[in-house]
Motif scaffolding. Structure first.
Motif, PDB file in Angstrom:
ATOM      1  N   PHE A  26       0.824  -1.209   0.000  1.00 28.91           N
ATOM      2  CA  PHE A  26       0.000   0.000   0.000  1.00 28.91           C
ATOM      3  C   PHE A  26       0.856   1.256   0.000  1.00 28.91           C
ATOM      4  CE2 PHE A  26      -2.750  -3.216   1.940  1.00 28.91           C
ATOM      5  CZ  PHE A  26      -3.892  -3.057   1.187  1.00 28.91           C
ATOM      6  N   ASP A  30      -2.782   5.617   1.879  1.00 31.44           N
ATOM      7  CA  ASP A  30      -3.949   4.737   1.946  1.00 31.44           C
ATOM      8  C   ASP A  30      -4.468   4.672   3.379  1.00 31.44           C
ATOM      9  OD1 ASP A  30      -4.016   4.080  -0.762  1.00 31.44           O
ATOM     10  OD2 ASP A  30      -2.672   2.370  -0.498  1.00 31.44           O
ATOM     11  N   ASP A  34      -9.532   2.256   2.918  1.00 27.74           N
ATOM     12  CA  ASP A  34      -9.026   1.877   1.592  1.00 27.74           C
ATOM     13  C   ASP A  34      -8.468   0.450   1.615  1.00 27.74           C
ATOM     14  OD1 ASP A  34      -9.523   4.498   0.666  1.00 27.74           O
ATOM     15  OD2 ASP A  34      -7.463   5.143   1.124  1.00 27.74           O
ATOM     16  N   THR A  38      -9.675  -2.734  -0.548  1.00 26.53           N
ATOM     17  CA  THR A  38      -8.728  -3.412  -1.440  1.00 26.53           C
ATOM     18  C   THR A  38      -8.653  -4.901  -1.133  1.00 26.53           C
ATOM     19  OG1 THR A  38      -7.409  -1.410  -1.733  1.00 26.53           O
ATOM     20  CG2 THR A  38      -6.309  -3.509  -2.175  1.00 26.53           C
ATOM     21  N   THR A  72      -4.578   7.028   8.004  1.00 30.18           N
ATOM     22  CA  THR A  72      -3.685   6.560   6.944  1.00 30.18           C
ATOM     23  C   THR A  72      -2.486   5.828   7.530  1.00 30.18           C
ATOM     24  OG1 THR A  72      -2.360   8.575   6.904  1.00 30.18           O
ATOM     25  CG2 THR A  72      -4.327   8.515   5.458  1.00 30.18           C
TER      26      THR A  72
END
Length: 121
Positions: A26, A30, A34, A38, A72
């Motif tokens: 990643f 991200d 997210d 994914t 994140t």
């Protein structure tokens, strides 16, 4: 087998409750949300028994804490070009915060933990 990790990426080794693991690469930008999406969209074939019905119930646990969907990887300070281990669990509801977490939130001046759009992972 040694996997080359790009120096500007983060390799996540995700562990299921069953003990099965899989690695995904990643970007630091991200978010936990997210990542859940994914992984859901690229569900490993050997995780078939652990499959979930929607990405929204996938929760990431890092250093013993559930991650909010908007956090994140970069904000967590994860090292670039390295592998970090996280747990991935299917869970509709999250546990109530413990008393220490609640005290920290109350010191922040907010009476409630989340807005109605908060997504906790």
């Amino acid at each position: 087998m040694h996997r080359t990790i790009p120096s500007d990426k983060i390799n996540l080794r995700l562990i299921l409750v069953s003990g099965k693991t899989k690695e995904f690469i990643f970007n630091p930008s991200d978010s936990a949300g997210d990542i859940a999406q994914t992984v859901f969209d690229n569900w490993p074939t050997d995780w078939k028994r652990e499959a979930v019905s929607k990405a929204e119930i996938l929760r990431l646990i890092y250093q013993g804490r559930f991650l909010h969907c908007n956090v994140t990887l970069g904000a967590l300070g994860l090292p670039l070009g390295k592998t970090t281990v996280m747990h991935l669990v299917p869970r509709d509801n999250l546990p109530e915060p413990n008393s220490q977490d609640q005290r920290q939130k109350s010191k922040g001046g907010s009476g409630s933990c989340c807005s109605t759009t908060c997504c906790i992972l």
